[in-house]
Design a protein around this motif. Sequence first.
Motif, short mmCIF file in Angstrom:
data_model
loop_
_atom_site.label_atom_id
_atom_site.label_comp_id
_atom_site.label_asym_id
_atom_site.label_seq_id
_atom_site.Cartn_x
_atom_site.Cartn_y
_atom_site.Cartn_z
N VAL A 26 0.84 -1.20 0.00
CA VAL A 26 0.00 0.00 0.00
C VAL A 26 0.88 1.25 0.00
CG1 VAL A 26 -1.59 1.34 1.43
CG2 VAL A 26 -2.05 -1.06 1.00
N GLY A 27 1.93 1.25 0.80
CA GLY A 27 2.85 2.40 0.83
C GLY A 27 3.55 2.61 -0.49
N VAL A 28 4.04 1.53 -1.10
CA VAL A 28 4.74 1.65 -2.39
C VAL A 28 3.78 2.07 -3.49
CG1 VAL A 28 5.94 0.30 -4.15
CG2 VAL A 28 6.59 0.06 -1.76
N LEU A 29 2.58 1.55 -3.48
CA LEU A 29 1.58 1.94 -4.48
C LEU A 29 1.22 3.42 -4.35
CD1 LEU A 29 -0.39 1.08 -6.74
CD2 LEU A 29 -2.06 0.63 -4.94
N THR A 30 1.05 3.89 -3.13
CA THR A 30 0.75 5.31 -2.92
C THR A 30 1.92 6.18 -3.37
OG1 THR A 30 -0.59 4.67 -1.02
CG2 THR A 30 -0.04 6.98 -1.23
N PHE A 51 6.07 22.41 -4.10
CA PHE A 51 5.40 22.27 -2.81
C PHE A 51 4.90 20.85 -2.59
CE2 PHE A 51 2.01 22.99 -5.79
CZ PHE A 51 1.00 22.16 -5.34
N ALA A 52 4.69 20.10 -3.65
CA ALA A 52 4.11 18.76 -3.53
C ALA A 52 5.15 17.68 -3.29
CB ALA A 52 3.31 18.43 -4.78
N ILE A 53 6.41 17.97 -3.50
CA ILE A 53 7.44 16.93 -3.35
C ILE A 53 7.49 16.41 -1.91
CG2 ILE A 53 9.92 16.47 -3.49
CD1 ILE A 53 9.95 18.34 -5.94
N PRO A 54 7.49 17.26 -0.88
CA PRO A 54 7.45 16.71 0.49
C PRO A 54 6.17 15.92 0.77
CG PRO A 54 8.08 19.01 0.55
CD PRO A 54 7.66 18.71 -0.85
N LEU A 55 5.06 16.35 0.19
CA LEU A 55 3.82 15.62 0.39
C LEU A 55 3.86 14.23 -0.24
CD1 LEU A 55 1.18 18.42 -0.21
CD2 LEU A 55 1.86 17.40 1.96
N VAL A 56 4.45 14.15 -1.42
CA VAL A 56 4.55 12.85 -2.10
C VAL A 56 5.42 11.90 -1.29
CG1 VAL A 56 5.51 11.74 -4.16
CG2 VAL A 56 4.08 13.76 -4.40
N MET A 57 6.37 12.41 -0.55
CA MET A 57 7.22 11.56 0.27
C MET A 57 6.57 11.19 1.60
SD MET A 57 9.63 11.12 -1.75
CE MET A 57 10.80 10.25 -0.74
N CYS A 58 5.70 12.02 2.14
CA CYS A 58 5.10 11.79 3.47
C CYS A 58 3.77 11.06 3.42
CB CYS A 58 4.91 13.11 4.19
SG CYS A 58 6.45 13.94 4.55
N VAL A 59 2.97 11.32 2.43
CA VAL A 59 1.63 10.74 2.37
C VAL A 59 1.65 9.21 2.30
CG1 VAL A 59 -0.46 10.60 0.93
CG2 VAL A 59 0.52 12.81 1.52
N PRO A 60 2.57 8.56 1.59
CA PRO A 60 2.57 7.09 1.61
C PRO A 60 2.76 6.49 3.01
CG PRO A 60 3.86 7.84 -0.22
CD PRO A 60 3.52 9.05 0.58
N VAL A 61 3.55 7.15 3.84
CA VAL A 61 3.72 6.67 5.21
C VAL A 61 2.42 6.80 5.99
CG1 VAL A 61 4.98 7.04 7.36
CG2 VAL A 61 6.17 7.26 5.18
N ILE A 62 1.73 7.91 5.82
CA ILE A 62 0.47 8.13 6.52
C ILE A 62 -0.57 7.11 6.06
CG2 ILE A 62 -1.43 9.77 6.85
CD1 ILE A 62 0.75 11.99 6.51
N ALA A 64 -0.01 4.12 4.73
CA ALA A 64 0.37 2.78 5.19
C ALA A 64 0.05 2.59 6.67
CB ALA A 64 1.86 2.54 4.93
N VAL A 65 0.29 3.61 7.48
CA VAL A 65 -0.04 3.51 8.91
C VAL A 65 -1.54 3.43 9.11
CG1 VAL A 65 0.03 4.77 11.09
CG2 VAL A 65 2.08 4.58 9.70
N ALA A 66 -2.30 4.21 8.36
CA ALA A 66 -3.76 4.14 8.47
C ALA A 66 -4.27 2.77 8.04
CB ALA A 66 -4.39 5.23 7.62
N PHE A 67 -3.71 2.21 6.98
CA PHE A 67 -4.08 0.87 6.54
C PHE A 67 -3.75 -0.16 7.61
CE2 PHE A 67 -2.89 -3.14 4.52
CZ PHE A 67 -4.06 -3.44 3.86
N ARG A 68 -2.59 -0.03 8.20
CA ARG A 68 -2.16 -0.98 9.24
C ARG A 68 -3.06 -0.90 10.48
NH1 ARG A 68 2.53 -4.17 10.13
NH2 ARG A 68 2.13 -5.17 12.10
N ASN A 69 -3.52 0.30 10.81
CA ASN A 69 -4.33 0.47 12.01
C ASN A 69 -5.76 -0.05 11.87
OD1 ASN A 69 -2.38 1.52 13.70
ND2 ASN A 69 -2.72 3.60 12.98
N ILE A 70 -6.14 -0.45 10.67
CA ILE A 70 -7.46 -1.04 10.50
C ILE A 70 -7.57 -2.30 11.36
CG2 ILE A 70 -8.97 -2.23 8.86
CD1 ILE A 70 -7.91 -0.33 6.71
N TRP A 71 -6.47 -3.04 11.49
CA TRP A 71 -6.51 -4.32 12.21
C TRP A 71 -6.03 -4.20 13.65
CZ3 TRP A 71 -5.49 -4.32 6.97
CH2 TRP A 71 -6.40 -5.04 6.21
#
Length: 72
Positions: A26-30, A51-62, A64-71
Amino acid sequence: MNPSPENKPARNPPPKWLLNTLTALVGVLTLALGIGWLVYKWVVDLEIPYFAIPLVMCVPVIVAVAFRNIWD
């Protein structure tokens, strides 16, 4: 102390190895989607949205963590 039947989770969580693999995918796909969007904007608009370069690097982590917290 056994949990009563009404407090049992509806389903068993997936195995830890599967959850780790899915979280990484999920993180790599994002990240790939974000990089694809940056390249698209660069080709179409002939300008990189810096302005979007830092977002593109941070959003996949967010994501992936949200996906992980589902369980959790």
